[in-house]
Design a protein around this motif. Structure first.
Motif, PDB file in Angstrom:
ATOM      1  N   CYS A  84       0.867  -1.168   0.000  1.00 16.22           N
ATOM      2  CA  CYS A  84       0.000   0.000   0.000  1.00 16.22           C
ATOM      3  C   CYS A  84       0.907   1.223   0.000  1.00 16.22           C
ATOM      4  O   CYS A  84       1.901   1.259   0.721  1.00 16.22           O
ATOM      5  N   THR A  86       0.766   3.992   1.298  1.00 20.44           N
ATOM      6  CA  THR A  86       0.906   4.674   2.583  1.00 20.44           C
ATOM      7  C   THR A  86       1.481   3.766   3.669  1.00 20.44           C
ATOM      8  O   THR A  86       2.325   4.192   4.457  1.00 20.44           O
ATOM      9  N   CYS A  87       1.033   2.537   3.712  1.00 24.05           N
ATOM     10  CA  CYS A  87       1.370   1.675   4.856  1.00 24.05           C
ATOM     11  C   CYS A  87       2.513   0.700   4.582  1.00 24.05           C
ATOM     12  O   CYS A  87       3.067   0.137   5.510  1.00 24.05           O
ATOM     13  N   CYS A 105      -6.690  -1.655   1.275  1.00 23.50           N
ATOM     14  CA  CYS A 105      -5.688  -1.873   2.305  1.00 23.50           C
ATOM     15  C   CYS A 105      -6.405  -2.125   3.627  1.00 23.50           C
ATOM     16  O   CYS A 105      -7.306  -1.382   3.997  1.00 23.50           O
ATOM     17  N   LYS A 107      -5.222  -1.797   6.495  1.00 25.68           N
ATOM     18  CA  LYS A 107      -4.794  -0.848   7.523  1.00 25.68           C
ATOM     19  C   LYS A 107      -5.480   0.501   7.387  1.00 25.68           C
ATOM     20  O   LYS A 107      -6.100   0.990   8.310  1.00 25.68           O
ATOM     21  N   CYS A 108      -5.339   1.126   6.197  1.00 21.58           N
ATOM     22  CA  CYS A 108      -5.853   2.488   6.071  1.00 21.58           C
ATOM     23  C   CYS A 108      -7.125   2.553   5.223  1.00 21.58           C
ATOM     24  O   CYS A 108      -7.742   3.595   5.138  1.00 21.58           O
TER      25      CYS A 108
HETATM   26 ZN   LIG Z   1      -2.726   1.477   3.577  1.00 23.49          ZN
END
Ligand SMILES: [Zn+2]
Length: 114
Positions: A84, A86-87, A105, A107-108
């Protein structure tokens, strides 16, 4: 007709041109673009990952120069994680957006499909 065995179709969440990170194995930590997914083998071919040097014979008819070429070898899908933006490497979730089902994702929550 014989007895048909239903093959468990394993869904593959990694697709061509995805960026993945190698989580285990010789090339752990490397990131690369997915060149090919081989669902039947449960393997994936990642650019610049698990490269082997191959000696290539010159073949002028096919315009192939001799020498040493690097070639990727497929690695198990379970060894890679989708990245991802961002993560980093994450687990993949699914979400229905309108008409289509996209990968997100875990996570986000960002959409991982273009
Ligand atoms: Zn993410």
């Amino acid at each position: 007709m014989g007895t048909a065995t239903t093959k468990l179709h394993k869904r593959v969440d990694i697709r061509r041109n995805d960026t993945v990170k190698v989580m285990t194995g010789r090339d752990r930590g490397k990131e690369g673009r997915v060149l090919r997914v081989l669902p039947d083998e449960g393997r994936v071919l990642v650019e610049h990952v698990m490269t082997v040097k191959k000696h290539v014979r010159p073949n002028p008819q096919r315009n192939i120069k001799g020498g040493i070429a690097e070639q990727e070898r497929a690695i198990p899908l379970s060894n890679v994680a989708l990245v991802c933006g961002t993560c980093g490497p994450v687990r993949i979730g699914h979400e229905v957006q309108g008409e289509r089902k996209v990968r997100v994702c875990k996570k986000c929550g960002a959409t991982l499909d273009k």
